[in-house]
Design a protein around this motif. Structure first.
Motif, PDB file in Angstrom:
ATOM      1  N   CYS A   1       0.925  -1.172   0.052  1.00  0.00           N
ATOM      2  CA  CYS A   1      -0.054  -0.008   0.149  1.00  0.00           C
ATOM      3  C   CYS A   1       0.798   1.189   0.053  1.00  0.00           C
ATOM      4  O   CYS A   1       1.527   1.692   0.961  1.00  0.00           O
ATOM      5  N   TYR A   2       0.783   1.810  -1.048  1.00  0.00           N
ATOM      6  CA  TYR A   2       1.586   3.182  -1.410  1.00  0.00           C
ATOM      7  C   TYR A   2       0.837   3.861  -2.409  1.00  0.00           C
ATOM      8  O   TYR A   2       0.396   3.354  -3.301  1.00  0.00           O
ATOM      9  N   PHE A   3       1.245   5.251  -2.265  1.00  0.00           N
ATOM     10  CA  PHE A   3       0.490   6.132  -2.941  1.00  0.00           C
ATOM     11  C   PHE A   3       1.519   6.543  -4.433  1.00  0.00           C
ATOM     12  O   PHE A   3       2.507   6.838  -4.616  1.00  0.00           O
ATOM     13  N   ASP A   4       1.093   5.550  -5.455  1.00  0.00           N
ATOM     14  CA  ASP A   4       1.954   5.184  -6.719  1.00  0.00           C
ATOM     15  C   ASP A   4       2.779   6.698  -7.363  1.00  0.00           C
ATOM     16  O   ASP A   4       3.933   6.735  -7.255  1.00  0.00           O
ATOM     17  N   ASP A   5       1.710   7.627  -7.751  1.00  0.00           N
ATOM     18  CA  ASP A   5       2.229   8.645  -8.436  1.00  0.00           C
ATOM     19  C   ASP A   5       2.927   9.618  -7.638  1.00  0.00           C
ATOM     20  O   ASP A   5       3.695  10.387  -8.164  1.00  0.00           O
ATOM     21  N   ALA A   6       2.694   9.538  -6.153  1.00  0.00           N
ATOM     22  CA  ALA A   6       3.468  10.706  -5.393  1.00  0.00           C
ATOM     23  C   ALA A   6       4.892   9.885  -5.379  1.00  0.00           C
ATOM     24  O   ALA A   6       5.856  10.828  -5.191  1.00  0.00           O
ATOM     25  N   VAL A   7       4.981   8.726  -5.334  1.00  0.00           N
ATOM     26  CA  VAL A   7       6.535   8.337  -5.290  1.00  0.00           C
ATOM     27  C   VAL A   7       7.221   8.692  -6.708  1.00  0.00           C
ATOM     28  O   VAL A   7       8.579   9.207  -6.661  1.00  0.00           O
ATOM     29  N   HIS A   8       6.582   8.717  -7.795  1.00  0.00           N
ATOM     30  CA  HIS A   8       6.951   9.034  -8.928  1.00  0.00           C
ATOM     31  C   HIS A   8       7.319  10.649  -8.821  1.00  0.00           C
ATOM     32  O   HIS A   8       8.332  10.877  -9.828  1.00  0.00           O
ATOM     33  N   GLU A   9       6.424  11.424  -8.379  1.00  0.00           N
ATOM     34  CA  GLU A   9       6.710  12.801  -8.442  1.00  0.00           C
ATOM     35  C   GLU A   9       8.064  13.086  -7.697  1.00  0.00           C
ATOM     36  O   GLU A   9       8.534  13.973  -8.154  1.00  0.00           O
ATOM     37  N   ALA A  10       8.071  12.595  -6.260  1.00  0.00           N
ATOM     38  CA  ALA A  10       9.350  12.706  -5.721  1.00  0.00           C
ATOM     39  C   ALA A  10      10.669  12.240  -6.430  1.00  0.00           C
ATOM     40  O   ALA A  10      11.817  13.103  -6.326  1.00  0.00           O
ATOM     41  N   LEU A  11      10.453  11.109  -7.552  1.00  0.00           N
ATOM     42  CA  LEU A  11      11.731  11.067  -8.206  1.00  0.00           C
ATOM     43  C   LEU A  11      11.739  11.773  -9.422  1.00  0.00           C
ATOM     44  O   LEU A  11      12.850  11.729 -10.092  1.00  0.00           O
ATOM     45  N   GLY A  12      10.721  12.606  -9.854  1.00  0.00           N
ATOM     46  CA  GLY A  12      10.616  13.276 -11.047  1.00  0.00           C
ATOM     47  C   GLY A  12      10.224  12.606 -12.435  1.00  0.00           C
ATOM     48  O   GLY A  12      10.397  12.974 -13.382  1.00  0.00           O
ATOM     49  N   LEU A  13       9.822  11.154 -12.100  1.00  0.00           N
ATOM     50  CA  LEU A  13       9.247  10.480 -13.217  1.00  0.00           C
ATOM     51  C   LEU A  13       7.942  10.891 -13.506  1.00  0.00           C
ATOM     52  O   LEU A  13       6.924  11.043 -12.699  1.00  0.00           O
ATOM     53  N   LYS A  14       7.730  10.908 -14.836  1.00  0.00           N
ATOM     54  CA  LYS A  14       6.662  11.286 -15.605  1.00  0.00           C
ATOM     55  C   LYS A  14       6.152  10.109 -16.347  1.00  0.00           C
ATOM     56  O   LYS A  14       6.796   9.679 -16.977  1.00  0.00           O
ATOM     57  N   GLY A  15       4.992  10.090 -16.958  1.00  0.00           N
ATOM     58  CA  GLY A  15       4.573   8.990 -17.879  1.00  0.00           C
ATOM     59  C   GLY A  15       4.594   7.414 -17.115  1.00  0.00           C
ATOM     60  O   GLY A  15       4.507   7.346 -15.914  1.00  0.00           O
ATOM     61  N   LEU A  16       4.691   6.575 -18.144  1.00  0.00           N
ATOM     62  CA  LEU A  16       4.893   5.105 -17.581  1.00  0.00           C
ATOM     63  C   LEU A  16       6.207   4.499 -18.057  1.00  0.00           C
ATOM     64  O   LEU A  16       6.150   3.451 -17.848  1.00  0.00           O
ATOM     65  N   GLU A  17       7.234   5.482 -18.405  1.00  0.00           N
ATOM     66  CA  GLU A  17       8.471   4.819 -18.681  1.00  0.00           C
ATOM     67  C   GLU A  17       8.946   3.904 -17.408  1.00  0.00           C
ATOM     68  O   GLU A  17       9.634   2.799 -17.697  1.00  0.00           O
ATOM     69  N   PHE A  18       8.990   4.517 -16.434  1.00  0.00           N
ATOM     70  CA  PHE A  18       9.436   3.745 -15.071  1.00  0.00           C
ATOM     71  C   PHE A  18       8.177   3.855 -14.160  1.00  0.00           C
ATOM     72  O   PHE A  18       7.618   5.002 -13.953  1.00  0.00           O
ATOM     73  N   GLN A  19       8.005   2.574 -13.307  1.00  0.00           N
ATOM     74  CA  GLN A  19       6.780   2.605 -12.438  1.00  0.00           C
ATOM     75  C   GLN A  19       7.231   2.053 -11.100  1.00  0.00           C
ATOM     76  O   GLN A  19       8.162   0.839 -11.153  1.00  0.00           O
ATOM     77  N   SER A  20       6.747   2.537  -9.999  1.00  0.00           N
ATOM     78  CA  SER A  20       7.063   1.794  -8.783  1.00  0.00           C
ATOM     79  C   SER A  20       6.223   0.593  -8.427  1.00  0.00           C
ATOM     80  O   SER A  20       5.058   0.958  -8.431  1.00  0.00           O
ATOM     81  N   LEU A  21       6.540  -0.509  -8.296  1.00  0.00           N
ATOM     82  CA  LEU A  21       5.982  -1.635  -8.379  1.00  0.00           C
ATOM     83  C   LEU A  21       5.690  -2.367  -6.775  1.00  0.00           C
ATOM     84  O   LEU A  21       4.938  -3.295  -6.583  1.00  0.00           O
ATOM     85  N   TYR A  22       6.492  -2.232  -5.936  1.00  0.00           N
ATOM     86  CA  TYR A  22       6.611  -2.817  -4.659  1.00  0.00           C
ATOM     87  C   TYR A  22       7.398  -1.988  -3.631  1.00  0.00           C
ATOM     88  O   TYR A  22       8.247  -1.374  -4.349  1.00  0.00           O
ATOM     89  N   HIS A  23       7.125  -1.837  -2.521  1.00  0.00           N
ATOM     90  CA  HIS A  23       7.797  -1.104  -1.432  1.00  0.00           C
ATOM     91  C   HIS A  23       8.423  -2.129  -0.219  1.00  0.00           C
ATOM     92  O   HIS A  23       7.814  -2.919  -0.115  1.00  0.00           O
ATOM     93  N   PHE A  24       9.429  -1.704   0.413  1.00  0.00           N
ATOM     94  CA  PHE A  24       9.756  -2.456   1.150  1.00  0.00           C
ATOM     95  C   PHE A  24      10.554  -1.658   2.310  1.00  0.00           C
ATOM     96  O   PHE A  24      10.868  -0.478   2.151  1.00  0.00           O
ATOM     97  N   THR A  25      10.693  -2.225   3.642  1.00  0.00           N
ATOM     98  CA  THR A  25      11.169  -1.720   4.662  1.00  0.00           C
ATOM     99  C   THR A  25      12.073  -2.559   5.464  1.00  0.00           C
ATOM    100  O   THR A  25      11.631  -3.774   5.852  1.00  0.00           O
ATOM    101  N   VAL A  26      13.225  -2.323   6.064  1.00  0.00           N
ATOM    102  CA  VAL A  26      14.109  -3.157   6.685  1.00  0.00           C
ATOM    103  C   VAL A  26      14.491  -2.797   8.065  1.00  0.00           C
ATOM    104  O   VAL A  26      15.006  -1.144   8.017  1.00  0.00           O
ATOM    105  N   GLY A  27      14.430  -3.384   9.195  1.00  0.00           N
ATOM    106  CA  GLY A  27      14.642  -2.617  10.423  1.00  0.00           C
ATOM    107  C   GLY A  27      14.657  -3.492  11.571  1.00  0.00           C
ATOM    108  O   GLY A  27      14.503  -4.862  11.237  1.00  0.00           O
ATOM    109  N   ALA A  28      14.684  -3.151  12.965  1.00  0.00           N
ATOM    110  CA  ALA A  28      14.606  -3.943  13.967  1.00  0.00           C
ATOM    111  C   ALA A  28      13.133  -4.044  14.369  1.00  0.00           C
ATOM    112  O   ALA A  28      12.573  -3.181  14.517  1.00  0.00           O
TER     113      ALA A  28
END
Length: 616
Positions: A569-596
């Motif tokens: 569960c993540y906001f797809d295009d908000a991630v793309h906006e932060a990276l500067g990605l536009k359109g569909l050339e690159f897309q975020s498909l999965y998120h992960f977190t690592v810690g204690a």
């Protein structure tokens, strides 16, 4: 009675976010952005249409879901076929311990013969139950392979030499609750030599029951089912390596071939006679409990290269229609909700046979670079895979060493020789070598607590042939500098310094676990160009690759004594906006977190199976 499950990652069920937040609040500290999110698509392709339709947004709302959980109709996580002859598997199986670092840094051990014992070890360390959990009146099981919401849509099937009937092959379904095989059909070996071309090899097939995920997640469930296929592929590849076996996707088989291998039409609910619906339907719809064939993996001794002819293999599988199949599938729910777009999209992204020029091949075995084996706890591979758990909370305090971080990322690379000519982009390192295509998935990393490394946004380029395209597509003010102490063979770049904790929490549907770890990440896939160049059948495969990457992160985290969790569960295009990605050339498909992890002391842990074992 079906029992409520604890969930691997949280996911809001409502059609709107529980709170709104302007996109400006979803930027890293010290980051400004002129990019605007894009949810439009330049193509009418089914995969892109489905992908855009199922994006979450902090302003437009979440992808369509059930709104509430119908606990009375939670799908049974255990599929069984009755009556079918059962082949019990040794539990626990005989094990030759393999130190965890040796999995990546040493050649595989000598191949073990393919027997009931070795098949038991394969399944016990990849797809079996790993524990039972209990809290109050609720009890639920965990598995070696993770799953979105712990709902487990993935089923496994094996084709191998029948141990009790000489000269015959067995087609069996794996039942993880009891760690046994249900033999659904047999066939003469000679008639199927095009499938198992030599002694000592087997085929493991995976299928998905979309309803198990759709019950909770609605239309976005197709994404999660394919994440789970990737996790299962990695789990199988790792377990096979401990036995001295290699695992390679039989990606030239069509979906129809795979359906015959797993017996989709045998003993399962019939497909809807009127065809797939064109709207959401509620009520009795048992056909949604049918298995969708995903893929098949050839298991063979490491260092060998079996002969595979996809044409002959497909012809041999057509003969499976005439086998005598036994066993009828148990019902999983009384009532259903048909999320029509899942089934229509799955139909439209099917693969209908080998791509032009596609052939089966085996990559040379590549060892991953090692910084120091001393970074890991003294655990065996078998201990790590069975102790793997999905964290539900993290302490927000633990600091990871920089070398540990770098070593984890080294094991996330597709090959052991980064940037080396003919291996460029090829996936030859374990477990990515199970995939026959070049790496298409990268990682945008948000560093929160790594000693000796500034907080900020980093990027791991897993296929350096994509470097120029990524740099062009992303924000032009990113630094793209190698961080201090970064090994020469690790293509990791710092994009910007800054505290991204609030951003990662907000962009992950306001889940604090994304900001409480040592680092989190979004998996960025080359998207529309891949669908255009290769075909829409690559859509689920991109998610498989992210699942394999996620499985490596799980194992690495547990091998150094902490934990991890997948975030769907993540906001797809908000991630793309932060990276500067536009359109569909690159897309975020999965998120992960690592810690204690923060452990809930109210939850009791019980062994996966009765009797002695390593689980607690």
């Amino acid at each position: 009675m079906l029992l409520r499950h604890r969930h691997r990652h949280r996911h809001h069920l409502l059609s709107r976010p529980r709170r709104s937040s302007p996109l400006a609040a979803l930027r890293c500290v010290a980051m400004s952005s002129s990019a605007s999110p894009s949810s439009s698509t330049s193509t009418s392709a089914a995969a892109a249409d489905y992908h855009c339709r199922t994006k979450h947004s902090p302003t437009a709302g979440y992808a369509r879901g059930p709104g509430r959980l119908d606990w009375a109709n939670q799908p049974n996580p255990f599929l069984r076929f009755s009556p079918a002859p059962q082949l019990p598997l040794p539990n626990p199986p005989p094990v030759a311990p393999v130190p965890y670092p040796a999995l990546f840094h040493s050649p595989p051990p000598a191949p073990q013969p393919l027997t009931v014992d070795s098949l038991s070890a394969l399944l016990f360390h990849s797809l079996a139950l790993s524990a039972w959990k209990s809290a109050g009146l609720s009890t639920w099981s965990l598995r070696v392979n993770p799953s979105s919401g712990n709902l487990h849509p993935t089923e496994a099937h094996l084709l191998f030499s029948h141990p009790r009937e000489a000269g015959r092959l067995a087609v069996a379904h794996y039942a993880p609750r009891d760690h046994l095989l249900e033999v659904r059909a047999t066939a003469p070996v000679g008639d199927r030599s095009a499938i198992l071309s030599a002694p000592g090899i087997a085929v493991l097939a995976l299928s998905s029951i979309f309803w198990r995920e759709a019950w909770k997640y609605g239309e976005r469930a197709l994404r999660y089912c394919n994440h789970d296929v990737g996790h299962a592929l990695a789990a199988v590849a790792v377990a096979a390596a401990t036995l001295g076996w290699d695992a390679r996707l039989l990606d030239g088989l069509s979906d129809e071939d795979l359906g015959r291998l797993v017996g989709v039409e045998k003993g399962s609910p019939a497909a809807p006679p009127e065809g797939l619906p064109d709207k959401v339907v509620k009520g009795k719809a048992p056909w949604v409990e049918r298995q969708h064939p995903d893929c098949a993996v050839l298991l063979f001794p490491a260092g060998s290269e079996p002969e595979v002819d996809y044409g002959r293999m497909s012809e041999a599988l057509r003969g499976f229609d005439g086998l005598e199949w036994v066993g009828k599938a148990n019902a999983l729910s009384k009532d259903h909700v048909v999320w029509d777009v899942i089934y229509r999209t799955a139909e439209q992204v099917k693969k209908h046979g080998p791509a032009p020029g596609e052939r089966f091949f085996v990559m040379p075995w590549q060892k991953s670079p090692a910084l120091s084996n001393g970074l890991y706890k003294e655990l065996t591979v078998q201990e790590v895979v069975r102790r793997r758990r999905s964290a539900v909370d993290m302490d927000g305090v633990h600091v990871m060493g920089r070398d540990t971080f770098y070593q984890m990322l080294m094991h996330c690379l597709p090959s052991g020789e980064v940037g080396s000519g003919e291996l460029q982009g090829q996936q030859s390192a374990l477990p990515f070598r199970v995939l026959p295509w070049e790496a298409e998935v990268h990682a945008a990393l948000f560093v929160h607590r790594i000693s000796g490394l500034p907080r900020g946004m980093y990027f791991l380029v897993r296929n350096e042939e994509h470097f120029d395209a990524l740099q062009h597509a992303m924000r032009q003010d990113f630094e793209w500098v190698k961080p201090e102490g970064c090994p020469d063979g690790l293509p990791l770049y710092r994009l910007m310094k800054g505290d991204c904790q609030k951003f990662t929490m907000q962009v992950s549907c306001f889940q604090e676990i994304a900001s409480h770890g040592c680092f989190s990440l979004g998996m960025i896939a080359r998207f529309e160009p891949v669908l255009h160049e290769k075909g829409e059948w690559m859509y689920p495969r991109l998610f498989w690759e992210t699942g394999i990457l996620g499985q490596v992160l799980y194992l690495e985290a547990h091998a150094v004594g902490i934990s991890a969790t997948g975030i769907g569960c993540y906001f797809d295009d908000a991630v793309h906006e932060a990276l500067g990605l536009k359109g569909l050339e690159f897309q975020s498909l999965y998120h992960f977190t690592v810690g204690a992890p923060v452990l809930d002391k109210r939850i009791m842990s019980l062994p996966a199976y009765p009797g002695p074992g390593i689980d607690a």
